[in-house]
Motif scaffolding. Sequence first.
Motif, PDB file in Angstrom:
ATOM      1  N   ALA A   1      13.833  17.057  -5.858  1.00  0.00           N
ATOM      2  CA  ALA A   1      14.600  16.027  -5.157  1.00  0.00           C
ATOM      3  C   ALA A   1      13.767  14.764  -5.004  1.00  0.00           C
ATOM      4  N   ALA A   2      14.459  13.635  -4.984  1.00  0.00           N
ATOM      5  CA  ALA A   2      13.762  12.362  -4.789  1.00  0.00           C
ATOM      6  C   ALA A   2      13.196  12.307  -3.376  1.00  0.00           C
ATOM      7  N   LYS A   3      11.951  11.942  -3.265  1.00  0.00           N
ATOM      8  CA  LYS A   3      11.311  11.912  -1.957  1.00  0.00           C
ATOM      9  C   LYS A   3      10.098  10.994  -1.989  1.00  0.00           C
ATOM     10  N   ASN A   4       9.884  10.320  -0.872  1.00  0.00           N
ATOM     11  CA  ASN A   4       8.693   9.482  -0.737  1.00  0.00           C
ATOM     12  C   ASN A   4       7.512  10.315  -0.267  1.00  0.00           C
ATOM     13  N   ALA A   5       6.317   9.835  -0.568  1.00  0.00           N
ATOM     14  CA  ALA A   5       5.122  10.442   0.022  1.00  0.00           C
ATOM     15  C   ALA A   5       5.078  10.044   1.490  1.00  0.00           C
ATOM     16  N   GLU A   6       4.725  10.992   2.335  1.00  0.00           N
ATOM     17  CA  GLU A   6       4.690  10.742   3.774  1.00  0.00           C
ATOM     18  C   GLU A   6       3.279  10.973   4.316  1.00  0.00           C
TER      19      GLU A   6
ATOM     20  N   SER B   1      -6.780   0.546   0.546  1.00  0.00           N
ATOM     21  CA  SER B   1      -5.758   1.297  -0.169  1.00  0.00           C
ATOM     22  C   SER B   1      -6.067   2.786  -0.015  1.00  0.00           C
ATOM     23  N   ILE B   2      -5.080   3.555   0.490  1.00  0.00           N
ATOM     24  CA  ILE B   2      -5.273   4.983   0.752  1.00  0.00           C
ATOM     25  C   ILE B   2      -4.449   5.790  -0.247  1.00  0.00           C
ATOM     26  N   SER B   3      -5.099   6.715  -0.943  1.00  0.00           N
ATOM     27  CA  SER B   3      -4.413   7.595  -1.888  1.00  0.00           C
ATOM     28  C   SER B   3      -4.407   9.018  -1.337  1.00  0.00           C
ATOM     29  N   VAL B   4      -3.236   9.668  -1.397  1.00  0.00           N
ATOM     30  CA  VAL B   4      -3.111  11.048  -0.916  1.00  0.00           C
ATOM     31  C   VAL B   4      -2.843  11.955  -2.114  1.00  0.00           C
ATOM     32  N   SER B   5      -3.356  13.200  -2.036  1.00  0.00           N
ATOM     33  CA  SER B   5      -3.207  14.109  -3.175  1.00  0.00           C
ATOM     34  C   SER B   5      -2.757  15.511  -2.773  1.00  0.00           C
ATOM     35  N   ALA B   6      -2.790  15.825  -1.480  1.00  0.00           N
ATOM     36  CA  ALA B   6      -2.405  17.175  -1.054  1.00  0.00           C
ATOM     37  C   ALA B   6      -1.941  17.133   0.394  1.00  0.00           C
TER      38      ALA B   6
ATOM     39  N   ASN C   1       6.531   4.961  -2.001  1.00  0.00           N
ATOM     40  CA  ASN C   1       7.175   5.452  -3.219  1.00  0.00           C
ATOM     41  C   ASN C   1       6.186   6.191  -4.115  1.00  0.00           C
ATOM     42  N   THR C   2       4.908   5.905  -3.949  1.00  0.00           N
ATOM     43  CA  THR C   2       3.877   6.558  -4.746  1.00  0.00           C
ATOM     44  C   THR C   2       2.920   7.290  -3.809  1.00  0.00           C
ATOM     45  N   ASN C   3       1.905   7.893  -4.356  1.00  0.00           N
ATOM     46  CA  ASN C   3       0.905   8.576  -3.538  1.00  0.00           C
ATOM     47  C   ASN C   3      -0.171   7.627  -3.015  1.00  0.00           C
ATOM     48  N   THR C   4       0.059   6.330  -3.196  1.00  0.00           N
ATOM     49  CA  THR C   4      -0.885   5.320  -2.730  1.00  0.00           C
ATOM     50  C   THR C   4      -0.241   4.488  -1.636  1.00  0.00           C
ATOM     51  N   PHE C   5      -0.924   4.371  -0.526  1.00  0.00           N
ATOM     52  CA  PHE C   5      -0.479   3.537   0.584  1.00  0.00           C
ATOM     53  C   PHE C   5      -1.354   2.276   0.573  1.00  0.00           C
ATOM     54  N   ALA C   6      -0.818   1.235  -0.071  1.00  0.00           N
ATOM     55  CA  ALA C   6      -1.600   0.004  -0.240  1.00  0.00           C
ATOM     56  C   ALA C   6      -1.412  -0.908   0.964  1.00  0.00           C
ATOM     57  N   GLU C   7      -2.514  -1.484   1.419  1.00  0.00           N
ATOM     58  CA  GLU C   7      -2.518  -2.473   2.499  1.00  0.00           C
ATOM     59  C   GLU C   7      -1.949  -1.924   3.814  1.00  0.00           C
ATOM     60  N   THR C   8      -1.977  -0.605   3.980  1.00  0.00           N
ATOM     61  CA  THR C   8      -1.611  -0.051   5.287  1.00  0.00           C
ATOM     62  C   THR C   8      -2.571  -0.594   6.337  1.00  0.00           C
ATOM     63  N   ILE C   9      -3.834  -0.600   5.963  1.00  0.00           N
ATOM     64  CA  ILE C   9      -4.862  -1.283   6.741  1.00  0.00           C
ATOM     65  C   ILE C   9      -5.315  -2.445   5.862  1.00  0.00           C
ATOM     66  N   PRO C  10      -5.335  -3.684   6.382  1.00  0.00           N
ATOM     67  CA  PRO C  10      -5.683  -4.839   5.558  1.00  0.00           C
ATOM     68  C   PRO C  10      -6.945  -4.617   4.731  1.00  0.00           C
TER      69      PRO C  10
ATOM     70  N   SER D   1      -6.840  15.177   7.186  1.00  0.00           N
ATOM     71  CA  SER D   1      -8.165  14.701   6.773  1.00  0.00           C
ATOM     72  C   SER D   1      -8.655  13.637   7.733  1.00  0.00           C
ATOM     73  N   LEU D   2      -9.959  13.581   7.874  1.00  0.00           N
ATOM     74  CA  LEU D   2     -10.595  12.525   8.653  1.00  0.00           C
ATOM     75  C   LEU D   2     -10.880  11.366   7.716  1.00  0.00           C
ATOM     76  N   LEU D   3     -10.317  10.221   8.027  1.00  0.00           N
ATOM     77  CA  LEU D   3     -10.462   9.053   7.170  1.00  0.00           C
ATOM     78  C   LEU D   3     -11.690   8.257   7.597  1.00  0.00           C
ATOM     79  N   THR D   4     -12.656   8.179   6.710  1.00  0.00           N
ATOM     80  CA  THR D   4     -13.879   7.420   6.983  1.00  0.00           C
ATOM     81  C   THR D   4     -13.892   6.183   6.106  1.00  0.00           C
ATOM     82  N   ILE D   5     -14.006   5.020   6.735  1.00  0.00           N
ATOM     83  CA  ILE D   5     -13.961   3.754   6.008  1.00  0.00           C
ATOM     84  C   ILE D   5     -15.360   3.159   5.955  1.00  0.00           C
ATOM     85  N   ALA D   6     -15.796   2.782   4.763  1.00  0.00           N
ATOM     86  CA  ALA D   6     -17.111   2.168   4.574  1.00  0.00           C
ATOM     87  C   ALA D   6     -16.971   0.987   3.624  1.00  0.00           C
TER      88      ALA D   6
END
Length: 334
Positions: A81-86, A109-114, A97-106, A118-123
Amino acid sequence: VADKINGDTNISKSVVATVIKDSSGKEQLMIRSRETGLDSKFEVSLGSGVDANGDLEAFGALDTGNLVTLAGAGGVTPTQAAKNAEMELNGMKLESNTNTFAETIPGLSISVSAVGTSLLTIAPDKDAVQASIQKFVDAYNAVNDLLSQSTKSVRTADGKTDDAAIKDGSGLLQGDSSTVSLQNSLRMMLQRVSSNATGAYTRLSEVGMQMQQGGKLTVDTEKMTAALKDVDSLKSLFTAKADAQGAGGGVATNYKTFTDELLAWEGTLNNKTDALQKQLDNNGDQQDKVNARASTLETRLRAQYSALDVKMASLNALDSYVSQMVTTWNKSSD
């Protein structure tokens, strides 16, 4: 059927059809959308079409989805079925629409695969910072090389004009004060102190960027690697804001201000272009005046020479007549 779908330019922009065989050797028609997400869902409707065996008449209208498999009478299966990544970030639900959440945080770009938590660490992306600095260096060196070539002397050692250099575009702006001033200004900005920078660095030399003979800019890899350990200070060296008098700004800030003024409607380049165009127009006017005077002189000289030709022809005729008369008189005297 697959060929018809893939051969239709309108349909094939959105979906692609493939014929596959299962483990029993049974062929199935699989249709999938080219893109993922709810915006790319599609609907298949076969109406009352049938093949020779009547296999298609049972399909009717199919459900929507991103992936549909057709396997003969009654074998319609919307397999995906058609579905967005959440994703849920700090309690906020997000979709893509894809597995990439672009510019969610200025700037991120966050990519999800499973599925999971997860703990998101930004560097800081040090490689991207270094690449941007290298692009700045390359751009500056390209401009410096162009200005140097345009203003260099096209005379040989014996004082003659180097025609080969002129053909290569060298020396076209030799002696032009605006071009020389532009090159000097670009070089001087590299040596300014970014006093408003909030960090350990206020000069480019402190991070390994040095001007060489001829104005070329180089990067000391070792010093730059060390500077990248303090990305915030390095960033401030380039992006610090200038004060009300335009002083103390970062390197990139200074160049942005300078080039904006340079390229403005009433900026240096446009004013120089207008001045050169005016000189060109005046030169053209002077050429027209010289050509007009030359044309007038030519017309007058042609008229004079034409009149002289007529006079000479008359005198020649008179000379011939007189000669004949003298000859006749001489004969008569005898």
